[in-house]
Structure formats: C-alpha cells, structure tokens
Design an enzyme around this catalytic site. Structure first.
Site, PDB file in Angstrom:
ATOM      1  CD1 TRP A  44     -13.866  15.855 -46.907  1.00  0.00           C
ATOM      2  CD2 TRP A  44     -15.111  14.246 -46.004  1.00  0.00           C
ATOM      3  NE1 TRP A  44     -15.094  15.869 -47.523  1.00  0.00           N
ATOM      4  CE2 TRP A  44     -15.880  14.900 -46.989  1.00  0.00           C
ATOM      5  CE3 TRP A  44     -15.683  13.203 -45.288  1.00  0.00           C
ATOM      6  CZ2 TRP A  44     -17.191  14.532 -47.286  1.00  0.00           C
ATOM      7  CZ3 TRP A  44     -17.009  12.833 -45.573  1.00  0.00           C
ATOM      8  CH2 TRP A  44     -17.741  13.488 -46.561  1.00  0.00           C
ATOM      9  CE  LYS A  82     -15.681  13.997 -53.046  1.00  0.00           C
ATOM     10  NZ  LYS A  82     -15.545  13.398 -51.728  1.00  0.00           N
ATOM     11  CG  ASP A 139      -9.587  10.721 -47.556  1.00  0.00           C
ATOM     12  OD1 ASP A 139      -9.662  10.609 -48.796  1.00  0.00           O
ATOM     13  OD2 ASP A 139     -10.564  11.048 -46.841  1.00  0.00           O
TER      14      ASP A 139
HETATM   15  C1  LIG Z   1     -15.822  13.091 -50.501  1.00  0.00           C
HETATM   16  C2  LIG Z   1     -14.781  12.752 -49.504  1.00  0.00           C
HETATM   17  C3  LIG Z   1     -14.971  11.742 -48.552  1.00  0.00           C
HETATM   18  C4  LIG Z   1     -16.251  10.950 -48.445  1.00  0.00           C
HETATM   19  O1  LIG Z   1     -16.474  10.199 -49.575  1.00  0.00           O
HETATM   20  P1  LIG Z   1     -17.703   9.183 -49.686  1.00  0.00           P
HETATM   21  O2  LIG Z   1     -17.365   8.421 -50.907  1.00  0.00           O
HETATM   22  O3  LIG Z   1     -18.936   9.997 -49.809  1.00  0.00           O
HETATM   23  O4  LIG Z   1     -17.705   8.350 -48.462  1.00  0.00           O
HETATM   24  C5  LIG Z   1     -13.929  11.478 -47.682  1.00  0.00           C
HETATM   25  N1  LIG Z   1     -12.763  12.157 -47.734  1.00  0.00           N
HETATM   26  C6  LIG Z   1     -12.560  13.136 -48.638  1.00  0.00           C
HETATM   27  C7  LIG Z   1     -11.245  13.850 -48.647  1.00  0.00           C
HETATM   28  C8  LIG Z   1     -13.555  13.456 -49.547  1.00  0.00           C
HETATM   29  O5  LIG Z   1     -13.347  14.429 -50.451  1.00  0.00           O
END
Ligand SMILES: *Cc1c(COP(=O)(O)O)cnc(C)c1O
Length: 361
Positions: A103, A197, A173
């Site tokens: 990511w 999540k 993030d």
């Molecule tokens: C799932 C995830 C993403 C991507 O998320 P989307 O909503 O599908 O764009 C980005 N960074 C992390 C750390 C993630 O777990």
C-alpha cells in the site's frame, strides 16, 4: 435466526453484530420517520444530525484536537494516493514516502504522477518483513510532507512508533489500524482511513487534517477533491455516502460502549498474542515478519507444506472460519482480526489450527 460465521476478511471486513441488528431494526423506518436513512436528503435535519453525531463520536474516540477537521470522503484510500499530492504537494515541491509494502508503495507510485517523490526509506532489502529504523531514513530537507502507512494490510507489518519529521507534516494511511488502539492525533498533519476495514462499510473514507494544511490545493485539483472545499461544506459539497456514514456512526457508538480505543487496545493485544503464540509454538505454521513490527490487525501465516493450503481452507470454512486465504500476491493464509472480530473468533481459529496440525503434521 441464521448463524453468523467468524469472518477474518481483510476488507470489506466483519462488522459488530449488534450494529447490524440495530441497522436492521432501523432499516425501514428510522426513528419513526417512515423512511430509511438511505432515502433521506443529505441536507435534511435528520441526516445532518446523524452525520454530526457520528463526527462527534469519532472525535471523542480519538480525542481529535479542535484545530483538525474531520472529512467524510469517497473514493477509498486509493483515491487519496492522488488527492494528497494534489492538495499538499506544490508543483515544484518534493514529498517523502516511506515504502514498507504494497500500500505505501502504491501511494508513492501514484504521487509520482503529480510531482517529485523521494523514497526516504524502503523495506525492500528485508523483503518487506521489517521496517527500516528511523536513523536509516533519508528525509528531504524541504519536503512538503512525509507519507507512510502505519499498517501494511497485506504484508502484516505495522509501526509501533511514530516517525520524527522535524516539523514536516506527517501523513499517515491508517486504513487498517485506525481505532484499534490510541494515537496522538497532534503528531500528524493528516490521517486517512478507508472505512471498510476497521470502521464501517466500504464507500466512505475518513480524513483527519490539520487546519493549516487546508487551502493549498493546486489550481488543477478537481473541486470535489479539494480538502478546503470539502471542509467548508461539512463534507457535503456533493452527496456523501450517507448510509456508510450512518452505519459508521453506529460503530462509533458501539466502540464507545465497549470502552473506546483503550479497551480495544487491550482486547486487540490479547487477540494478536493468542494467534502469534499459536504460530510461534508450532513448526507447522510460520509468520515471517520481524517481531517488533508484527501487525496486530492482519496476521499472515504459512503452512509448512503448502500443498495442504486447500485442505486447511476447506476445513476452516466448514467450521465457519471464513476468508482466511492470503492475499493473491503473497499466498498462504491471513487472518484479519479487526475490532469487530472477537477473542472467541481468534480462539476458534487457534483451536482449528492445532487440530489441523495434529491431523496432518
Ligand atoms: C485497503 C487499503 C488501501 C486501499 O483501500 P481502497 O479503499 O480499496 O482504495 C490502502 N491502504 C491500506 C493500508 C489499506 O489497507
């Protein structure tokens, strides 16, 4: 009543059963108004009340200081990979990125479409099973911001420390570990997290952004992506994902009733210790991540004999242990054990792992 399985999905992930029940009760007729939340005007008093309460509860949970805005957005974390440089990286500026896995790697690659990206540190030499120590980082002197992912959802690698950036705004993030334990929001310029999540349904992304970082978007930044426009319009410049916002609000209420992020930290610590212990005690299961940066939320593990993977997954599913297959880029297994996954679920998984090992090893 149908039986609920134990769901270890990485995302969209398990939601608290009590929240789903509440949503079901309110589905057709929200608070006696004769309609569902999905059918309300986002500008009406009822939905505005739902939205404001959700924001307040979220602020309470993370003790968000008053000089931070909370923005409810769409497009997921992946959209932020572009939106962040469009808002925070001047055309001739440089942004530092810390590459600790899939990511954060993707976020750096996307930002490079918009300006100069300096990979200040990378876990590549360690196959992304370890996080480079801060003293090895090569931060730029004049970076517009430093970006990293607190938890790599696929690799199962998590920071248990906050980087020092000497006043440069830190952008994090936190898609897969927000609300899992306390954080100090003031350490960050911006935090963002996709909801699917550890918050609520997909379709919603929450940003926490320090006010002095608003109003810096490039002229070419699309209006709907400009943080200042979003903030000035209380996240309703255009129609927000109303149902996801509402359901996330129910999750925040649930979290508060559980004792907030401190209670979650205690529970999540117990959960991850139980699972890592089961992995480490056996020679049948392995997790490759350096001990200090093992994720509390996403725990990848491999079987000693990968030809048994299919049988392991089939047996798990039979017992109602769902979505344990590892990410397609990694293989093996992965258990995602977010806030809504209880200790009972982790115990059921560990019991099954021991039984499977006894049978096959
Ligand atoms: C799932 C995830 C993403 C991507 O998320 P989307 O909503 O599908 O764009 C980005 N960074 C992390 C750390 C993630 O777990």
């Amino acid at each position: 009543m149908s039986k609920r399985a134990y769901n270890f999905c990485a995302g969209p992930a398990a939601l608290p059963e009590a929240v789903l029940q509440r949503a079901r009760e309110e589905m057709l007729d929200w608070h006696g108004k004769g309609l569902s939340v999905m059918e309300m005007s986002h500008r009406g008093a009822d939905f505005v009340g739902i939205a404001e309460q959700a924001e307040q509860d979220f602020r309470d949970l993370l003790s968000i200081p008053n000089n931070y805005k909370v923005l409810f957005m769409q497009g997921g974390a992946s959209q932020q990979f572009a939106q962040i440089p469009l808002n925070l990286l001047p055309e001739n500026g440089v942004a530092d990125y810390i590459d600790t896995g899939i990511w954060s790697g993707k976020s750096a690659k996307e930002a490079a479409h918009f300006g100069k990206v300096n990979i200040a540190a990378t876990g590549k030499a360690h196959n992304y099973f370890d996080i480079p120590a801060q003293r090895e980082w090569q931060l730029s002197k004049d970076a517009a911001y430093v970006h990293y992912a607190t938890n790599e959802t696929i690799g199962g690698v998590q920071f248990d420390w906050v980087p020092e950036t000497n006043g440069v705004p830190l952008v994090a993030d936190m898609s897969s570990d927000i609300l899992s334990r306390p954080i100090n929001v003031a350490d960050f310029g911006m935090i963002y997290a996709g909801a699917q999540k550890n918050i609520g349904p997909s379709g919603l992304l929450i940003g926490i952004i320090r006010e002095d970082l608003l109003g810096k978007a490039r002229a070419s930044c699309p209006t709907v992506m400009d943080y200042k426009v979003i903030a000035d319009n209380d996240s309703m410049y255009n129609t927000p994902p109303t149902f996801s916002w509402y359901l996330s609000g129910l999750v925040f209420k649930w979290l508060k009733a559980q004792g907030g992020v401190l209670a979650m930290e205690k529970l999540n610590r117990e959960k991850k210790e139980l699972l890592y212990k089961a992995i480490d005690e056996s020679s049948f299961y392995t997790n490759p991540v350096a001990k200090e940066c093992r994720s509390w939320m996403n725990i990848p593990f491999r079987l000693a004999d990968e030809s048994l993977d299919k049988a392991f997954l089939a047996g798990a599913e039979e017992r109602g242990l769902l979505n344990l297959k590892g990410h397609r880029s990694v293989g093996g297994m992965r258990a995602s054990i977010y806030n809504a996954v209880g200790l009972d679920a982790v115990q059921a998984l560990v019991d099954y792992m021991r039984e499977f090992e006894k049978e096959k090893a």
